[in-house]
Design a protein around this motif. Structure first.
Motif, PDB file in Angstrom:
ATOM      1  N   PHE A   1      -8.081 -12.172   0.555  1.00 43.06           N
ATOM      2  CA  PHE A   1      -7.172 -12.118  -0.594  1.00 43.06           C
ATOM      3  C   PHE A   1      -7.894 -11.707  -1.871  1.00 43.06           C
ATOM      4  CE2 PHE A   1      -4.730 -15.006   2.243  1.00 43.06           C
ATOM      5  CZ  PHE A   1      -3.609 -14.211   2.350  1.00 43.06           C
ATOM      6  N   ILE A   2      -9.170 -12.065  -1.997  1.00 47.40           N
ATOM      7  CA  ILE A   2      -9.940 -11.591  -3.155  1.00 47.40           C
ATOM      8  C   ILE A   2     -10.038 -10.066  -3.123  1.00 47.40           C
ATOM      9  CG2 ILE A   2     -12.263 -11.489  -4.139  1.00 47.40           C
ATOM     10  CD1 ILE A   2     -12.562 -14.439  -3.556  1.00 47.40           C
ATOM     11  N   SER A   3     -10.312  -9.526  -1.937  1.00 51.64           N
ATOM     12  CA  SER A   3     -10.428  -8.068  -1.797  1.00 51.64           C
ATOM     13  C   SER A   3      -9.116  -7.386  -2.180  1.00 51.64           C
ATOM     14  CB  SER A   3     -10.804  -7.699  -0.361  1.00 51.64           C
ATOM     15  OG  SER A   3     -12.020  -8.298   0.023  1.00 51.64           O
ATOM     16  N   PHE A   4      -8.009  -7.919  -1.648  1.00 52.19           N
ATOM     17  CA  PHE A   4      -6.711  -7.296  -1.912  1.00 52.19           C
ATOM     18  C   PHE A   4      -6.296  -7.444  -3.368  1.00 52.19           C
ATOM     19  CE2 PHE A   4      -2.043  -7.881  -2.170  1.00 52.19           C
ATOM     20  CZ  PHE A   4      -1.680  -6.569  -1.923  1.00 52.19           C
ATOM     21  N   LEU A   5      -6.388  -8.670  -3.897  1.00 48.25           N
ATOM     22  CA  LEU A   5      -5.919  -8.912  -5.258  1.00 48.25           C
ATOM     23  C   LEU A   5      -6.806  -8.228  -6.292  1.00 48.25           C
ATOM     24  CD1 LEU A   5      -4.841 -12.658  -4.974  1.00 48.25           C
ATOM     25  CD2 LEU A   5      -3.350 -10.679  -5.274  1.00 48.25           C
ATOM     26  N   THR A   6      -8.096  -8.082  -5.993  1.00 47.30           N
ATOM     27  CA  THR A   6      -8.972  -7.360  -6.914  1.00 47.30           C
ATOM     28  C   THR A   6      -8.575  -5.890  -6.984  1.00 47.30           C
ATOM     29  OG1 THR A   6     -10.818  -8.865  -6.459  1.00 47.30           O
ATOM     30  CG2 THR A   6     -11.351  -6.725  -7.419  1.00 47.30           C
ATOM     31  N   ALA A   7      -8.363  -5.286  -5.811  1.00 47.68           N
ATOM     32  CA  ALA A   7      -7.959  -3.873  -5.788  1.00 47.68           C
ATOM     33  C   ALA A   7      -6.586  -3.684  -6.438  1.00 47.68           C
ATOM     34  CB  ALA A   7      -7.942  -3.367  -4.347  1.00 47.68           C
TER      35      ALA A   7
ATOM     36  N   SER B   1      -2.139   5.263  -6.308  1.00 47.98           N
ATOM     37  CA  SER B   1      -2.453   4.462  -5.122  1.00 47.98           C
ATOM     38  C   SER B   1      -3.324   3.275  -5.501  1.00 47.98           C
ATOM     39  CB  SER B   1      -3.179   5.315  -4.081  1.00 47.98           C
ATOM     40  OG  SER B   1      -2.364   6.377  -3.644  1.00 47.98           O
ATOM     41  N   ILE B   2      -3.295   2.237  -4.671  1.00 49.63           N
ATOM     42  CA  ILE B   2      -4.210   1.120  -4.845  1.00 49.63           C
ATOM     43  C   ILE B   2      -5.629   1.649  -4.657  1.00 49.63           C
ATOM     44  CG2 ILE B   2      -4.969  -1.095  -3.887  1.00 49.63           C
ATOM     45  CD1 ILE B   2      -2.082  -1.655  -3.119  1.00 49.63           C
ATOM     46  N   PRO B   3      -6.552   1.363  -5.582  1.00 51.62           N
ATOM     47  CA  PRO B   3      -7.908   1.902  -5.479  1.00 51.62           C
ATOM     48  C   PRO B   3      -8.583   1.551  -4.147  1.00 51.62           C
ATOM     49  CG  PRO B   3      -7.551   0.921  -7.640  1.00 51.62           C
ATOM     50  CD  PRO B   3      -6.355   0.576  -6.803  1.00 51.62           C
ATOM     51  N   TYR B   4      -9.283   2.543  -3.591  1.00 50.94           N
ATOM     52  CA  TYR B   4     -10.003   2.382  -2.317  1.00 50.94           C
ATOM     53  C   TYR B   4      -9.065   1.838  -1.229  1.00 50.94           C
ATOM     54  CZ  TYR B   4     -13.812   2.626  -5.695  1.00 50.94           C
ATOM     55  OH  TYR B   4     -14.638   3.008  -6.730  1.00 50.94           O
ATOM     56  N   GLY B   5      -7.841   2.367  -1.213  1.00 51.02           N
ATOM     57  CA  GLY B   5      -6.792   1.827  -0.350  1.00 51.02           C
ATOM     58  C   GLY B   5      -7.153   1.767   1.115  1.00 51.02           C
TER      59      GLY B   5
ATOM     60  N   GLY C   1      -5.041  -5.776  -8.518  1.00 49.83           N
ATOM     61  CA  GLY C   1      -5.100  -6.163  -9.926  1.00 49.83           C
ATOM     62  C   GLY C   1      -5.718  -5.104 -10.814  1.00 49.83           C
ATOM     63  N   SER C   2      -6.723  -4.384 -10.286  1.00 45.20           N
ATOM     64  CA  SER C   2      -7.356  -3.327 -11.078  1.00 45.20           C
ATOM     65  C   SER C   2      -6.371  -2.228 -11.432  1.00 45.20           C
ATOM     66  CB  SER C   2      -8.551  -2.746 -10.312  1.00 45.20           C
ATOM     67  OG  SER C   2      -8.116  -2.038  -9.158  1.00 45.20           O
ATOM     68  N   LEU C   3      -5.328  -2.096 -10.611  1.00 43.90           N
ATOM     69  CA  LEU C   3      -4.272  -1.116 -10.904  1.00 43.90           C
ATOM     70  C   LEU C   3      -3.207  -1.716 -11.814  1.00 43.90           C
ATOM     71  CD1 LEU C   3      -2.885   1.649 -10.371  1.00 43.90           C
ATOM     72  CD2 LEU C   3      -1.802   0.589  -8.380  1.00 43.90           C
ATOM     73  N   LEU C   4      -2.790  -2.948 -11.510  1.00 50.58           N
ATOM     74  CA  LEU C   4      -1.669  -3.559 -12.233  1.00 50.58           C
ATOM     75  C   LEU C   4      -2.002  -3.915 -13.673  1.00 50.58           C
ATOM     76  CD1 LEU C   4      -0.115  -5.910  -9.502  1.00 50.58           C
ATOM     77  CD2 LEU C   4       0.586  -3.593 -10.157  1.00 50.58           C
TER      78      LEU C   4
ATOM     79  N   PHE D   1       0.828  -1.208   0.000  1.00 43.71           N
ATOM     80  CA  PHE D   1       0.000   0.000   0.000  1.00 43.71           C
ATOM     81  C   PHE D   1       0.867   1.264   0.000  1.00 43.71           C
ATOM     82  CE2 PHE D   1      -3.291  -2.947   1.459  1.00 43.71           C
ATOM     83  CZ  PHE D   1      -4.396  -2.488   0.756  1.00 43.71           C
ATOM     84  N   GLN D   2       2.113   1.141   0.499  1.00 43.97           N
ATOM     85  CA  GLN D   2       3.024   2.287   0.528  1.00 43.97           C
ATOM     86  C   GLN D   2       3.971   2.299  -0.670  1.00 43.97           C
ATOM     87  OE1 GLN D   2       2.616   4.602   2.761  1.00 43.97           O
ATOM     88  NE2 GLN D   2       1.115   3.474   3.975  1.00 43.97           N
TER      89      GLN D   2
END
Length: 388
Positions: free
Chosen positions: A74-80, A29-33, A82-85, A19-20
């Motif tokens: 992990f779905i929450s984290f990887l979705t957020a 930033s990661i969306p909705y960080g 992944g939407s950036l990456l 996140f940093q």
């Protein structure tokens, strides 16, 4: 105990660090960080406790509660993430590596869920006989190693003023690790393992050796405990590869190889991954605290001169003691893997290592809260004077 280290310590801090680090590398930033970080923190903490309790008590029905929490985490984290990456963000070699690390984390979770489902009798068809080893390989060599590579490409040259990793090497190494892990996961390619595994070990040793060489080229010659942690980590990564080669190609299945397998886990998790994390925390925590305190001074720039400098947030002597305690604990833990009589002494040393880290974090947090409170009082006072 393994999952307390990997999920409770390593993954918790690695996700927090992303996140940093991601905004520094990509400028985005990661969306909705804030929301995602809070959700992930709560779910990962609760899921890890339930998973470990299920293993410790052998009451595997607890996995029914642990797995949904961890999967949602992990779905929450990887979705957020992944939407950036998946977008064409800048970041070069580091982002290339982090993309592969994220895929490895996803693979690790899928394999882990399948393995846990066997414990709860939900899964009634057999998995590959080496499923546990694949879970560890994707978690340690995929997620952990590739993430350390990606972050290291950025922070080693930036923090320690070294030359950059050559881009062809920085792309080839993680690409090879990911490709070879895929090949090891295909049962039809089992006949090729005797060639795949040496190549994978050679890639690991190449990365660690080149990193050690880079650290000898740093322009800032002042004493830096984080550099010592990086060196310790890379030496242990090489040692883990050599130990694995010794077990795999010499006498697998013997009592000695069983102990060496435990030693490999100690060296890879505690010697490599935990060393990198503990070393990076000595840099990341002061940096974040100072950065957030600067934001508190945005209404009164004169207060910037009252901020504690970085070496006050985590004093150098405190970092030195962290390194000493970590080395002692690592040495005892490695010996205990070969001589079980040392287990209790090693356990005490590990507890002291993490207690000291907890104390360091607590003192840094306390300094942050005290300074932020003083800034708030000063700012409020000056505003009242101005209004009057």
């Amino acid at each position: 105990v393994t999952h307390l280290f990997t999920l409770g310590f390593m993954v918790m801090i690695m996700i927090g660090a992303l996140f940093q680090v991601i905004p520094v590398i990509t400028g985005e930033s990661i969306p909705y960080g804030q929301a995602v970080a809070t959700i992930v923190h709560l779910l990962l903490g609760a899921g890890t406790v339930l998973l470990v309790a299920g293993f410790a008590t052998q009451y595997y029905q607890l996995f029914w509660y642990a797995l949904p929490l961890l999967v949602l985490c992990f779905i929450s984290f990887l979705t957020a993430l992944g939407s950036l990456l998946i977008r064409g963000v800048r970041g070069g070699d580091s982002i290339f590596c982090i993309r592969l690390a994220a895929l490895c984390l996803l693979t690790t979770i899928v394999i882990g869920v399948l393995r846990a489902a066997q414990y709860t009798w939900v899964l009634d068809f057999p998995l590959q006989s080496n499923i546990t080893y694949l879970h560890m390989a994707w978690g340690l060599l995929g997620w952990a190693l590739l993430l350390v590579m990606g972050v290291g490409y950025q922070v080693i040259p930036m923090f320690h003023i070294t030359p950059n990793y050559p881009s062809p090497l920085a792309r080839a190494l993680p690409g090879l690790v990911f490709s070879l892990l895929l090949m090891l996961s295909v049962p039809a390619l089992q006949a090729l393992w005797s060639g795949i595994i040496p190549l994978l070990l050679a890639v690991i040793v190449t990365y660690a050796s080149y990193s050690l060489w880079l650290l000898t080229q740093r322009k800032r010659k002042i004493v830096d405990i984080t550099v010592d942690f990086w060196r310790l980590a890379m030496v242990n990564l090489i040692l883990a590869a050599l130990l694995f080669a010794a077990v795999y190609f010499s006498a697998p299945g013997t009592p000695l190889s069983a102990r060496l397998n435990i030693a490999i886990g100690v060296v890879a998790i505690y010697g490599f991954a935990c060393s990198v994390i503990m070393g990076m925390l000595q840099k990341i925590i002061p940096f974040l605290i100072y950065m957030h305190l600067q934001k508190h001074c945005i209404e009164n720039f004169e207060l910037l001169k009252t901020l504690p400098h970085m070496k006050m947030i985590i004093p150098v002597p405190r970092s030195k003691w962290q390194f000493r305690l970590h080395c002692i604990a690592l040495g005892l833990l490695s010996l205990a893997s070969l001589q079980p009589l040392l287990t209790m002494i090693a356990a005490v040393a590990v507890a002291l290592d993490f207690c000291w880290l907890g104390f360091t974090v607590a003192m840094a947090s306390r300094l942050y809260q005290q300074t932020a409170a003083k800034i708030a009082v000063e700012t409020t006072g000056r505003q009242e004077i101005s209004s009057n």
